[in-house]
Scaffold this motif. Structure first.
Motif, PDB file in Angstrom:
ATOM      1  N   VAL A 215      -6.076   4.582  -2.452  1.00  0.00           N
ATOM      2  CA  VAL A 215      -5.388   3.574  -2.240  1.00  0.00           C
ATOM      3  C   VAL A 215      -3.889   3.603  -3.355  1.00  0.00           C
ATOM      4  N   GLY A 216      -3.103   3.746  -3.211  1.00  0.00           N
ATOM      5  CA  GLY A 216      -2.065   3.780  -3.723  1.00  0.00           C
ATOM      6  C   GLY A 216      -0.814   3.052  -4.359  1.00  0.00           C
ATOM      7  N   ILE A 217      -0.566   2.294  -5.604  1.00  0.00           N
ATOM      8  CA  ILE A 217       0.359   1.624  -5.410  1.00  0.00           C
ATOM      9  C   ILE A 217       1.443   2.091  -6.402  1.00  0.00           C
ATOM     10  N   GLY A 218       2.506   2.265  -5.999  1.00  0.00           N
ATOM     11  CA  GLY A 218       3.826   2.443  -6.464  1.00  0.00           C
ATOM     12  C   GLY A 218       4.182   4.362  -5.520  1.00  0.00           C
ATOM     13  N   THR A 219       3.189   4.843  -5.165  1.00  0.00           N
ATOM     14  CA  THR A 219       2.735   6.140  -4.468  1.00  0.00           C
ATOM     15  C   THR A 219       2.457   6.068  -3.632  1.00  0.00           C
ATOM     16  N   MET A 220       3.101   6.670  -2.690  1.00  0.00           N
ATOM     17  CA  MET A 220       3.234   7.243  -0.876  1.00  0.00           C
ATOM     18  C   MET A 220       1.861   8.750  -1.211  1.00  0.00           C
ATOM     19  N   ALA A 221       1.484   8.553  -2.308  1.00  0.00           N
ATOM     20  CA  ALA A 221       0.905  10.148  -2.437  1.00  0.00           C
ATOM     21  C   ALA A 221      -0.408   9.870  -3.171  1.00  0.00           C
ATOM     22  N   PRO A 222      -0.920   8.353  -3.213  1.00  0.00           N
ATOM     23  CA  PRO A 222      -2.647   8.725  -3.713  1.00  0.00           C
ATOM     24  C   PRO A 222      -3.211   9.851  -4.392  1.00  0.00           C
ATOM     25  N   ALA A 223      -3.527   9.843  -5.720  1.00  0.00           N
ATOM     26  CA  ALA A 223      -4.151  11.355  -6.116  1.00  0.00           C
ATOM     27  C   ALA A 223      -5.694  11.309  -6.973  1.00  0.00           C
ATOM     28  N   ALA A 224      -5.848   9.781  -6.526  1.00  0.00           N
ATOM     29  CA  ALA A 224      -7.348   9.086  -6.994  1.00  0.00           C
ATOM     30  C   ALA A 224      -7.781   7.655  -6.115  1.00  0.00           C
ATOM     31  N   LEU A 225      -8.638   7.417  -6.353  1.00  0.00           N
ATOM     32  CA  LEU A 225      -9.351   6.065  -5.184  1.00  0.00           C
ATOM     33  C   LEU A 225      -7.949   5.329  -5.619  1.00  0.00           C
ATOM     34  N   LEU A 226      -7.423   4.958  -6.888  1.00  0.00           N
ATOM     35  CA  LEU A 226      -6.544   4.135  -7.187  1.00  0.00           C
ATOM     36  C   LEU A 226      -5.775   4.881  -8.053  1.00  0.00           C
ATOM     37  N   HIS A 227      -4.551   4.525  -7.387  1.00  0.00           N
ATOM     38  CA  HIS A 227      -3.639   5.354  -7.652  1.00  0.00           C
ATOM     39  C   HIS A 227      -1.954   4.252  -8.098  1.00  0.00           C
ATOM     40  N   ALA A 228      -1.861   4.210  -9.767  1.00  0.00           N
ATOM     41  CA  ALA A 228      -1.070   2.990  -9.470  1.00  0.00           C
ATOM     42  C   ALA A 228       0.533   4.268 -10.193  1.00  0.00           C
ATOM     43  N   ASN A 229       1.724   4.237  -9.742  1.00  0.00           N
ATOM     44  CA  ASN A 229       2.773   4.789 -10.640  1.00  0.00           C
ATOM     45  C   ASN A 229       4.328   3.815 -10.687  1.00  0.00           C
ATOM     46  N   VAL A 230       4.419   3.173 -12.100  1.00  0.00           N
ATOM     47  CA  VAL A 230       5.444   2.806 -12.465  1.00  0.00           C
ATOM     48  C   VAL A 230       6.601   3.595 -12.936  1.00  0.00           C
ATOM     49  N   THR A 231       7.694   3.786 -11.945  1.00  0.00           N
ATOM     50  CA  THR A 231       8.877   4.422 -12.840  1.00  0.00           C
ATOM     51  C   THR A 231       9.514   3.849 -12.670  1.00  0.00           C
ATOM     52  N   GLY A 232      10.852   3.824 -13.861  1.00  0.00           N
ATOM     53  CA  GLY A 232      11.673   2.466 -14.058  1.00  0.00           C
ATOM     54  C   GLY A 232      11.469   1.273 -14.859  1.00  0.00           C
TER      55      GLY A 232
END
Length: 157
Positions: A31-48
């Motif tokens: 599952v990716g939150i803030g990313t369309m390319a999750p690299a782990a089971l849960l990948h959250a990415n914040v930008t800006g």
């Protein structure tokens, strides 16, 4: 969350996106939150705008994130979290490191009486060890205590 659509039936289809904010990569169980390319089971990415990538919130007086490996005996054995505004690290279901919101640090205690307090176990094992790892025979490591009294006093042990 505005713009999210409820999917009826069996759930989300493989590799689906929701509003460009959430990506479910079903083929890899990610599952990716803030990313369309999750690299782990849960990948959250914040930008800006913020350096906070996630918030774990509880309606209780404490909140924890638990780590459980195949050899971990229980869900509460290894965890990090907060009690009020104080930070806790648990191992083997006991507080091992406690940082009070006023800055005092306790090792094996949740009530440090100084900036740093180390509580040894009941058998007297533990304490503070300072080790020189340079590999030299008969090497030593120094421990200094500095007291600010008038001109100052420094004691080397």
């Amino acid at each position: 969350m505005a713009g999210l659509t409820k999917v009826k039936g069996g759930g989300l289809s493989p590799d689906c996106e929701i509003g460009g904010l959430l990506k479910v990569k079903d083929s890899a169980s990610m599952v990716g939150i803030g990313t369309m390319a999750p690299a782990a089971l849960l990948h959250a990415n914040v930008t800006g705008g913020s350096s906070t990538a996630g918030i774990f919130e509880s309606d209780q007086s404490d909140a924890y994130i638990t780590f459980k490996a195949s050899g971990t005996s229980a869900n509460t054995t290894v965890r990090v979290g907060t009690t009020g505004n104080n930070f806790n690290i648990f191992a083997n279901s006991s507080t091992r490191l406690y940082i009070k919101n006023t800055g005092e640090v306790g090792i094996n205690t949740t009530t440090p009486l100084a900036q740093l307090q180390i509580k040894v176990n009941d058998s007297g094992d533990g304490g503070l060890f300072i080790i020189n790892t340079n590999g030299a025979t008969n090497s030593s490591a120094d421990l200094y205590f500095a007291f600010c009294l008038g001109e100052g006093l420094s004691v080397k042990l």
